[in-house]
Design an enzyme around this catalytic site. Sequence first.
Site, PDB file in Angstrom:
ATOM      1  N   THR A  70      75.582 126.478  54.551  1.00  0.00           N
ATOM      2  CA  THR A  70      76.865 126.558  53.835  1.00  0.00           C
ATOM      3  C   THR A  70      77.813 127.576  54.454  1.00  0.00           C
ATOM      4  O   THR A  70      78.951 127.696  53.998  1.00  0.00           O
ATOM      5  CB  THR A  70      76.634 126.935  52.361  1.00  0.00           C
ATOM      6  OG1 THR A  70      75.952 128.196  52.302  1.00  0.00           O
ATOM      7  CG2 THR A  70      75.806 125.872  51.655  1.00  0.00           C
ATOM      8  N   LYS A 140      85.648 135.769  43.680  1.00  0.00           N
ATOM      9  CA  LYS A 140      86.921 136.392  44.049  1.00  0.00           C
ATOM     10  C   LYS A 140      88.071 135.465  43.722  1.00  0.00           C
ATOM     11  O   LYS A 140      89.129 135.910  43.269  1.00  0.00           O
ATOM     12  CB  LYS A 140      86.924 136.735  45.541  1.00  0.00           C
ATOM     13  CG  LYS A 140      88.258 137.319  46.016  1.00  0.00           C
ATOM     14  CD  LYS A 140      88.205 137.743  47.473  1.00  0.00           C
ATOM     15  CE  LYS A 140      89.551 138.334  47.901  1.00  0.00           C
ATOM     16  NZ  LYS A 140      89.522 138.849  49.279  1.00  0.00           N
ATOM     17  N   HIS A 280      60.457 160.187  16.582  1.00  0.00           N
ATOM     18  CA  HIS A 280      61.500 160.762  17.430  1.00  0.00           C
ATOM     19  C   HIS A 280      60.974 161.079  18.830  1.00  0.00           C
ATOM     20  O   HIS A 280      61.212 162.152  19.380  1.00  0.00           O
ATOM     21  CB  HIS A 280      62.103 162.008  16.786  1.00  0.00           C
ATOM     22  CG  HIS A 280      62.771 161.727  15.470  1.00  0.00           C
ATOM     23  ND1 HIS A 280      63.872 160.906  15.360  1.00  0.00           N
ATOM     24  CD2 HIS A 280      62.479 162.131  14.213  1.00  0.00           C
ATOM     25  CE1 HIS A 280      64.230 160.830  14.084  1.00  0.00           C
ATOM     26  NE2 HIS A 280      63.396 161.560  13.370  1.00  0.00           N
TER      27      HIS A 280
END
Length: 528
Positions: A70, A140, A280
């Site tokens: 590609t 983009k 905690h």
Amino acid sequence: MTRPVPLTRALISVSDKTGLIDFAQELATRGVEILSTGGTAKALRDAGLSVVDVAEVTGFPEMMDGRVKTLHPVIHGGLLALRDNEEHLAAMEAHNIQPIDLLVVNLYPFEETVAKGAAYDDCIENIDIGGPAMIRAASKNHAFVATIVDVEDYPALLAELDANDGATSYEFRQRQAQIAYARTAAYDAAVSTWMAKAIGEETPRRRAFAGKLAQTLRYGENPHQKAAFYLDGSNRPGVATAKQWQGKELSYNNINDTDAAFELVAEFPVTQPAVAIIKHANPCGVATGATLAEAYARAFDCDRTSAFGGIIALNQTLDEATAKEIAAIFTEVVIAPDATDEAKAVFAVKKNLRLLTTGALPDVKAPITTFRQVAGGFLVQDKDNGTITPDDLKVVTKRVPTEQELKDLLFAWTVAKHVKSNAIIYVKDGATVGVGAGQMSRVDSTRIAARKSQDMAEAMGLSEPLTKGSVVASDAFFPFADGLITAAEAGATAVIQPGGSLRDQEVIDAANERGLAMVFTGMRHFRH
């Protein structure tokens, strides 16, 4: 350009083919022309779909074992061309470049390949090049091109097309571009992190961390803070991989505390039933026993008050007897490798209790990198995987620990690694009997832990504090003798600590004067 763009031409090239055929068929019924490559094109054709090979469009065959297919101006021109720019349109016409309105790409399974422990060359071959290049180009140009990089977004795209008469909105394309860039960033982060490790680069010039959203949380540590839970893809057994059987969704604090509890209980051999109760992010009770039920009861007796509303972790399959004991008080979360159907039935009536099962315990010796944000940057370090054996201990007092004291000292030292500094832990017969955590002064931690033991003794109707005849661990050295003296006054008979203070001899003398046995580890366990 912010108007809807009709979808007429799509390029699909995916490694993960989950849902591919149904998705492509939906596009085809909408009249979308499909371009594709390699295995994706074959899968689509085998399903009876019409596909145009990218090689037909570029005029070049796939080559170099598929590394090049590609990377061509006809493809990237179709993705990048600004369709409201006359020069771009002229270039497209001159070079016979057709626009591509949708890019559907998911990348080579690099992360999965690394997770399987593949060889270096196999990992390299699973680094996608063409995919990220196309994703970045299409994203983009999101003014004109929509990008899909996750299988779970197929339905969203189809819904978008239905809502816009076969077009995509600018807002949709923007959102998908952000998702796409985050995906390529995460991919590159995975590659760079793996390569740094593969070549032995411990402090690479640049570090990248990435995660995938698992859950948007109601809030963070406090209601005015926004928060979310992300997965790093490591699949380490724990809260991130657990199956939740019941109860409302986990909160930010639940996740943090559950992780702390499970990492602690995993320190103990699976052959030895062990239970850790966390409040905690600090242990308020840790114990072993002949059964899980016994281990839970002993852990609970360390600090029954703090255990209320806590997190409970077990290192074995949760059974009915243990579930009944746990169900006697309010508990936020229970996490274990597994749970029997009978145990699940016990918890089923406790609608607010979350039960998590992980299928396994984490490997506490596995190398892991941890990081913490600070203003302007972040700190990176190896996870504290430090362990000691009896052979690592140095006896520094006249009296040598008894066999039982030695077992308890090692137990206390294991727990100390998971308690916030300054940490002091009293242990007796394989169970914590006092925990002092997070104090600015070590002697204060020693006093607080002893005081908690006194309070529990009174609540349980005992004649003396549980710290009588216990051992004590300090995560770092005693800078003065006062902390050791306080522990001795509480009833401790043996001490384990790193050593290394300028006043070590003063502390050793104080231990000898009181008949205590003391060993140095040469290792500390600060936890901030």
